[in-house]
Design an enzyme around this catalytic site. Structure first.
Site, PDB file in Angstrom:
ATOM      1  N   ASP A 522      -9.614  38.233 -47.497  1.00  0.00           N
ATOM      2  CA  ASP A 522      -8.618  38.652 -46.506  1.00  0.00           C
ATOM      3  C   ASP A 522      -9.156  39.858 -45.744  1.00  0.00           C
ATOM      4  OD1 ASP A 522      -6.451  39.288 -45.007  1.00  0.00           O
ATOM      5  OD2 ASP A 522      -5.024  39.417 -46.659  1.00  0.00           O
ATOM      6  N   HIS A1172       4.991  -3.150  15.317  1.00  0.00           N
ATOM      7  CA  HIS A1172       3.821  -4.008  15.122  1.00  0.00           C
ATOM      8  C   HIS A1172       4.192  -5.282  14.371  1.00  0.00           C
ATOM      9  CE1 HIS A1172       1.045  -1.011  16.735  1.00  0.00           C
ATOM     10  NE2 HIS A1172       1.821  -0.121  16.145  1.00  0.00           N
ATOM     11  N   CYS A1196      -2.895  -5.792  21.267  1.00  0.00           N
ATOM     12  CA  CYS A1196      -2.612  -4.502  20.609  1.00  0.00           C
ATOM     13  C   CYS A1196      -3.879  -4.023  19.912  1.00  0.00           C
ATOM     14  CB  CYS A1196      -1.475  -4.667  19.600  1.00  0.00           C
ATOM     15  SG  CYS A1196      -1.170  -3.157  18.664  1.00  0.00           S
ATOM     16  N   CYS A1199      -3.631  -3.993  16.057  1.00  0.00           N
ATOM     17  CA  CYS A1199      -3.391  -5.218  15.295  1.00  0.00           C
ATOM     18  C   CYS A1199      -4.548  -6.215  15.371  1.00  0.00           C
ATOM     19  CB  CYS A1199      -2.114  -5.905  15.768  1.00  0.00           C
ATOM     20  SG  CYS A1199      -0.642  -4.943  15.396  1.00  0.00           S
ATOM     21  N   ASP A1220       2.943  -1.212  -9.002  1.00  0.00           N
ATOM     22  CA  ASP A1220       1.611  -0.603  -9.061  1.00  0.00           C
ATOM     23  C   ASP A1220       1.631   0.699  -8.278  1.00  0.00           C
ATOM     24  OD1 ASP A1220      -1.048  -0.343  -9.745  1.00  0.00           O
ATOM     25  OD2 ASP A1220      -1.767  -1.372  -7.970  1.00  0.00           O
TER      26      ASP A1220
END
Length: 1448
Positions: A522, A1172, A1196, A1199, A1220
């Protein structure tokens, strides 16, 4: 309440204070117990005044006794206290509480044997014992039972219970205690007093309604009239008190036989309260697990508290207790509990596990061994505690007297505590004598281990490897020579020394005066104390402070002790110690020391991101001199234990390279951890910014320290080290590369700063607590230490800090130890009464590159925090756009002027003051022009704490007041961070101007304290818009249009007075054309004008009242606005047939907008620009031919990149969803896909945790019928929180195949689709979470395709509706099939059957008889239930059955 302390006076108070709380205990009753009892009586709705007399105490005891069985510990303590007080009032002599309770029981038995005459008469009058004798029903003088209303004290106590306990499990026994004997009316009164908890009360109401309905089903009403004198039978609503009177309730409760409507209603309420408690305490008993550092008692308390809230039968709860209590304990307690054997009582478990706290137990032992105190810490006991004879107590663990097992210092014993054998409990032990399981350790089995040759490295690698070393001794293994001369790290002794690890108590076999004993080494004890040993020589009596108080010992001097072959002579004390201790008086003689590796700190666990593996980046070629330099550096680092060699089994690699240090010939190793950083988990920055000297308080003494090799002093998680592998190549691949991995935090790895800061904070925390007079600022490896101590005391404290850091392996090099001012700290220069930034030299250059300008702006920004007036706007304009760092830029005239001004400002040194907490903070702001602002924060005039600048244009079009508010917000936030409060502002704007802006246009609730300061230039509003149309003024309808392909456009206006003007514009856009139209109207109009536009863009700009803009066109509009006296601007929707707007729209559209012969094209184009949508949705919604709709998509630019998304459907059950997590812009998006329809739900969540995921699942289940969720094996989806949410919502959870995206096919493809849509509309939203919700809307309702040609939103609704209809139809079919049909053929009069009913129509039925399906008219068929086999013919059931009664 304080008056209750005077319940006892004089001698009675002395008698009270002599009574012990427990038999054999130390504590006695005190005045505070009387005060506590009076307060508790108020909580339990009793009168504290009754405590003054013996009769009052008897009344209180009779009142509390019925509730003892269900009451809490507090109620029992109150009852015990009143029992003792009753004995004191009656002069009954008792020694402790137990005796008082026994005397009370004796007196109560005597009273029952000899009843008073009046009581006997009362008993004869009312023989039935089942009648409640408790309130609220009491017996009057005539012997009738009458109702006594609940007292306000009772109701108050109930309200306090609910408010304090918040519907935790303790509420139920409290309710039972307070509602004893109550009528339904009383119970409703109690419920009404807590009506504020509406959700809980609604749940309770539903349970009561269900129970009342169940009562009515089980107790049908008897037909016919009620006989005279008989009370009607209660219905469920009567028991609940809604349809019965108080008199009826009393009559039912006191009838013979009684109907205890109060008790029945109480049971219903308790059922409801159980449900509420379960909701308010959502923790499941399965989640209650004992922490590694938690005591067994605390764990049991949590376990039973949660068990009370579980809605399960008593059998199930018993099973939970028997299995889960042991199963969920920590490993230390689990070993002990299993050793006790099955069927152990809770008392035996609690006794066996006293004092065990998992790693905490080990930590206490470690702390005990590490204690370095110079003087023993004696625990002194009061002399008065030795009065009287006390019962001796004995330890179950070691068998010694004087302490309990929980205080036992001896190692904890497994198995039976009587014989030491495992497999049975102590109560079942047949052995007569005790044998302790530690006896086997008395031999010298605990032989000292030797380190392997490279142990130095291993110790550095393992921070948990703390050792106790005995130096210079002989090695019991026989290798006495040892290894001399080897390099040692951090003064580690030579490697032949014995070691004792401190993960267990360091107990060794030692020889004391010739006797062999086991003793604890100790280092925290001064003396050596041994029990039961016979030593030779004279001894002296001595008293020492031991465990539990003073102990008497014998002191023997000059005793020889042999420890691990080393002998020492010293003083030994012999006495009753719980464990033998070898103290420092012997340990120092044999050279026993505590030794630590590089860091004794526990490592922080680190993981890679889910689904990722470590980096596998190849090492690029290096020059010979770099390879040589890296080899030398790594050899040195390996010696120091910072890195370790590894073999080919590690597949990971990160490239390294070397650069020369600045102004030096030495090389520096760099590791390119970019790939590992991408794959490593994210960390939370412990420190959100750097400390600022303006926030420092003025200190008498200051020191600045620097921690050397900061990162290299912190260990890296062992399981993560393999990912830091790197390779030193050889020239021409002469030999295989040398492979290493890091053992400590590497430079350049993303986790190093956060882990180091956290570690350093933990290390400094105990020092800060023990030295409150020191102020320690810590940022990374820089330490500022300030105090108001004298310089010598201050430096002593700093040395203590350095020693403390060194203990943990952190060095503070002398060369960076600053003792005298000025102190260089964090880029600042600190003086005793002022501070400044370190000297800034602006470079003189003929040609400037982008990199030079960036560095210049960085220096000026740094200087601006103390040098007022610094500007960088023109310099920043030079490097706008994506330019290469080496690109040469030419300074504009404005930039040269700005740089020259800054040079002048920096010529004169400026200093800042330190913060005085007693003075007010003032912030003053000045406008510098060209959108630039400067500010000073000070407490005393001309003594700035800090200065700063602001030049941000948060929007393209702004005004001075908006910018001023932004500056105010910046300064306020800065002040809160540095000083923790906001300053008072002095602003260059008049109150009227400021208040006009704030009330009309500024959407905010917080306005700081401020005052006007007349510092030119003043801020003002240059023009103001009217809120109502101007009567008499001309109204201009304005509009603009542009062709995207040709860039040609038109702008114009039409007025309400018939005037019009249209102008053609080239190289423009729709928005520019709209602005041009407004400019034309303003130029044409008079001093007052009304303008109407259909452009939200124009409306937004002008309504914000800008006075400057980066757009030249907007600046021209501002000039025109300033010239007008009054302006009103309004907006109307386009293409809605509004007169002037439609007229100008046609004018500007001519020859500009495409016309493809169909009215819906413009609207389709407009919708596509916004959402869109895919071509199928536009063709369906606007009646366009497919070729036209496809042309809109093809034209566009957002797109046509990846073409149209391919839509397919997986044939799945309607209740199946796939979930997910995906990542975008550094944020986490949780995505849920309805597999059958492709319908999407998504949300940005703050963290990928089980809590957030479970909340999302519950929201999803609240919107749609979710039966099954299919997820991957991510930690958030496999968490207990998600499992609990699925269990509660009755959702089945399925998992995919790890690292196989195909098992999550629907959601994986939807992740890509969602990101694609977000990319198309991202510029329409400021925040990602807004863009995600917009993309979800577009996907669900603006994209058609797949099964049925629906949108996903239409498809999911159709699937759910069809599923419900199918289920209902199936139910009807099953119901129909329960019937049988007997029929007659047209040719034969006899009944045939029974046949199976397939369908029942209005005029005929379809039946199946012997495999043949027939259609029979209703008039020739009889439909009956299938009661089993029947015989058809005369008198059969079929002939008399009425189908209308059996089938709807």
């Amino acid at each position: 309440m304080g008056a209750r302390a005077s319940v006892l006076t004089g001698g009675k108070l002395d008698q009270w204070e002599k009574i012990y709380l427990r038999p054999g205990g130390k504590k006695k009753y005190m005045m505070k117990h009387l005060v506590w009892a009076s307060r508790e009586l108020e909580r339990f709705a009793c009168n504290p005044g009754l405590m003054d007399t013996a009769e009052g105490c008897a009344q209180l005891l009779r009142q509390l006794e019925p509730a003892l069985k269900t009451g809490s510990e507090g109620l029992r303590s109150l009852f015990n206290t009143l029992a003792v007080l009753y004995c004191v009032h009656n002069n009954i002599k008792v020694q402790n509480t137990q005796e008082a309770l026994e005397k009370l029981r004796e007196k109560m038995k005597a009273e029952q044997k000899e009843p008073e005459p009046e009581q006997a008469a009362g008993a004869a009058a009312a023989p039935e014992s089942s009648i409640s004798r408790n309130y609220p029903l009491v017996q009057n003088a005539q012997g009738q039972m009458v109702h006594q209303p609940l007292s306000p004290r009772t109701l108050n106590a109930w309200v306090k219970v609910v408010e304090e306990k918040a519907f935790n499990p303790e509420v139920i026994p409290m309710f039972m205690a307070l509602s004893e004997g109550a009528t339904p009316q009383d119970l409703n009164t109690m419920l009404n007093t807590v009506g504020g908890h509406q959700a809980a009360m609604q749940m309770l109401k539903e349970v009561i309604n269900e129970e009342a309905a169940e009562w009515d089903r089980g107790h049908p009403v008897h037909m016919g009239p009620i006989p005279p004198g008989q009370v009607r039978e209660p219905r469920g609503s009567d028991i609940a008190g809604t349809t019965s009177t108080l008199a009826e309730q009393v009559a039912w409760m006191t009838a013979n036989p009684p109907v205890p409507v109060g008790d029945i209603y109480r049971r219903w309420i308790v059922l409801g309260l159980n449900k509420i408690v379960r909701m308010y305490s959502p923790a499941s008993i399965l989640d209650i697990k004992q922490g590694p550092k938690e005591t067994f008692r605390d764990y049991v308390d949590r376990f039973y508290k949660t068990l009370r809230a579980e809605q399960a039968t008593q059998e199930v709860k018993n099973w939970m207790t028997e299995t889960l209590l042991v199963q969920n304990a920590n490993p230390d307690c689990k070993n002990i509990l299993r050793a006790l054997g099955p069927g152990a009582s809770l008392e035996e478990m609690m006794t066996a596990c006293q004092g065990v706290g998992g790693p905490a137990h080990k930590a206490r032992v470690l702390a005990e061994a590490m204690t370095q105190a110079q003087t023993a810490t004696s625990v002194f006991m009061q002399r008065g505690n030795f009065k009287g004879i006390r019962k001796t107590i004995k330890c179950f663990n070691c068998g010694k007297e004087g302490h309990l097992a929980r205080n036992c210092k001896a190692p904890r014993k497994k198995g039976c505590w009587k014989c030491g054998q495992e497999g049975h409990q102590m109560k079942d032990c047949r052995s007569g004598e005790r044998q302790f399981f530690r006896e086997g350790l008395a031999s010298l089995q605990r032989e000292a281990r030797k380190f392997p040759p490279d142990n130095n490295k291993e110790r550095a690698n393992s921070p948990s490897n703390r050792e106790l070393w005995v130096s210079g001794g002989e090695d019991h293994t026989g290798d006495r020579e040892g290894r001399k001369g080897e390099d040692r790290e951090l003064s580690v002794p030579t490697l032949n020394f014995p070691q004792i690890t401190l993960w267990q108590r360091p107990i060794l076999t030692v020889k004391i005066g010739g006797e062999i004993k086991e003793a604890l080494l100790d280092t925290g004890a001064d003396d050596t104390v041994i029990e039961e040993i016979q030593l030779e020589g004279k001894w002296k009596p001595k008293m020492i402070g031991g465990i539990g108080g003073f102990i008497k010992v014998k002191q023997y001097d000059n005793v020889i002790i042999e420890i691990q072959g080393k002998k020492a002579v010293g003083t030994v004390l012999v006495g009753p110690t719980p464990v033998n201790i070898i103290g420092r008086n012997f340990l120092t003689q044999i050279g026993c020391t505590l030794n630590f590796p590089i860091s004794p700190i526990e490592t922080i666990p680190v993981k890679l991101k889910p689904g990722m593996d470590g980096p596998r980046v190849k090492q690029w070629p290096l020059t010979e001199e770099k390879i040589k330099a890296l080899t030398e550096i790594c050899t040195e680092m390996e010696k120091e234990g910072k890195i370790s060699r590894i073999g080919p089994e590690n597949p990971y690699n990160t490239p390294i390279f070397a650069i020369k240090k600045k102004d030096s010939t030495k090389w520096r190793k760099l590791v390119d951890f970019r790939e590992l950083n991408k794959r490593t988990q994210d960390f939370w920055e412990v420190q959100l910014g750097i400390p600022h000297p303006a926030g420092l308080k003025k200190k008498k003494s200051v020191t600045v320290l620097d921690v050397g090799d900061a990162y290299f002093s912190c260990p890296l998680d062992e399981n993560f080290r393999k990912y830091t592998a790197f390779t030193i190549p050889s020239v021409n691949n002469e030999t295989p590369g040398i492979r290493y991995q890091y053992n400590v935090l590497p430079q350049g790895w993303k986790g190093s700063p956060a882990i180091f800061q956290s570690t350093m904070t933990k290390i400094l925390e105990p020092f800060r607590k023990n030295n409150p007079e020191l102020v320690i600022y810590q940022y990374m490896d820089d330490l500022y230490v300030g105090s108001d101590l004298e310089i010598t005391q201050h430096r002593e404290a700093v040395e203590r800090l350095r020693s403390h850091l060194l203990t943990w392996g952190f060095t503070t090099p002398d060369k960076k130890h600053q003792k005298e001012p000025p102190f260089l700290w964090m880029g600042y220069e600190l003086h005793p009464d002022k501070w400044t930034v370190q000297t800034i030299q602006l470079p003189e250059k003929d040609t400037w590159t982008v990199n030079d300008i960036q560095q210049l702006v960085g220096k000026l920004n740094w200087a601006s925090q103390i040098y007022p007036g610094i500007k960088v706007k023109q310099l920043c304009k030079l490097i706008r756009g994506a330019k290469a760092l080496t690109e040469v830029v030419t300074l504009t005239r404005e930039a040269e002027l700005e740089l020259a001004e800054n040079r002048e400002i920096l010529k004169e040194p400026v200093h800042g003051a330190y913060y005085n907490p007693d003075k007010e903070l003032i912030a003053e702001i000045q406008k510098q022009g060209q959108g630039q602002w400067t500010y000073q924060i000070y407490q005393d005039l001309h003594k700035n704490l800090k200065t700063g600048k602001y030049a941000k244009m948060r929007s393209t079009h702004t005004n001075d007041i908006r910018q001023l508010t932004e500056v105010v917000q910046k300064v306020a936030l800065e002040s809160i961070v540095i000083w923790g409060k906001t300053p008072k502002f002095r602003l260059p704007v008049q109150k009227e101007v400021w208040e006009t802006w704030w009330t009309e246009y500024w959407q905010a609730t917080w306005i700081p304290d401020w005052e006007f300061v007349n510092t030119p230039p003043l801020v003002k509003l240059w023009y103001q818009l009217e809120t109502e149309p101007i009567s008499g003024a001309e109204t201009y309808y304005v509009d603009g249009a542009a062709n995207r392909e040709t860039k040609l456009g038109k702008a114009g206006f039409v007025t309400d007075r018939g005037r019009q003007k249209v102008t053609s514009i080239s190289e423009t856009t729709n928005q520019q054309a709209e602005l041009q139209a407004v400019l034309m109207a303003l130029q044409d109009a008079g001093q007052e004008v009304n303008i109407v536009t259909d452009s939200q863009y124009v409306l937004g700009i002008i309504h914000s009242q800008p006075d400057k803009s980066e757009s030249e066109l907007v600046n021209q509009i501002i000039e025109e606005l300033i010239k007008k006296e009054r302006i009103y601007l309004s907006w109307v929707p386009a293409h809605k047939g509004i007169g002037g707007n439609e007229q100008i729209d046609k004018l500007v559209s001519t020859g500009i907008r495409k016309v493809l012969f169909l009215d819906g094209i413009d609207k389709a184009q407009e919708e596509h620009e916004r959402y869109h949508s895919n071509w199928k949705a536009m063709a369906s919604d606007f009646n366009l031919p497919p070729i036209v709709a496809k042309e809109i998509v093809a034209s566009c630019d957002k797109c046509q990149l990846k073409g149209e998304a391919i839509h397919g459907q997986i044939n799945c059950s309607p209740g199946v969803w796939q979930l997910d997590c995906t990542h975008l812009e550094g944020k986490i998006i949780l995505v849920a896909v309805h597999v059958a329809s492709g319908y999407l739900e998504a949300e940005v969540i703050p963290a990928e945790t089980g809590q957030e995921t479970a909340y999302f699942i519950l929201k999803l289940a609240g919107r749609w019928p979710v039966k099954v969720i299919h997820t991957d094996n991510g930690s958030n989806f496999t968490s207990a929180t998600v499992k609990a949410a699925c269990w509660w919502a009755n959702i089945q959870q399925e998992f995919g195949i790890p690292y196989n995206p195909q098992s999550q096919g629907a959601v994986e493809s939807m992740n890509k689709e969602l990101k694609k849509i977000i990319g198309q509309i991202r510029d329409q939203a400021e925040h990602l979470k807004t863009a995600v919700q917009m993309a979800v809307f577009i996907h669900n309702f603006k994209r058609k395709g797949g099964i049925g040609g629906y949108t996903a939103g239409e498809r999911i609704i159709d699937i759910i509706a069809t599923d419900i209809q199918t289920t209902k139809l199936q139910t009807q079919i099953l119901k129909v099939q329960n019937f049988r049909v007997y029929y007659r053929d047209s040719r034969e009069p006899t009944w045939k059957g029974p046949a199976k009913l397939l369908w029942k129509g209005e005029g005929a039925v379809v039946i199946q008889d012997n495999g043949d399906i027939k259609v029979v008219p209703r008039r020739k068929a009889k439909i009956i239930r299938d009661y089993g086999k029947q015989m058809a013919g005369d008198g059969c059931v079929a002939s008399g059955q009425d189908e209308s009664q059996d089938m709807e």
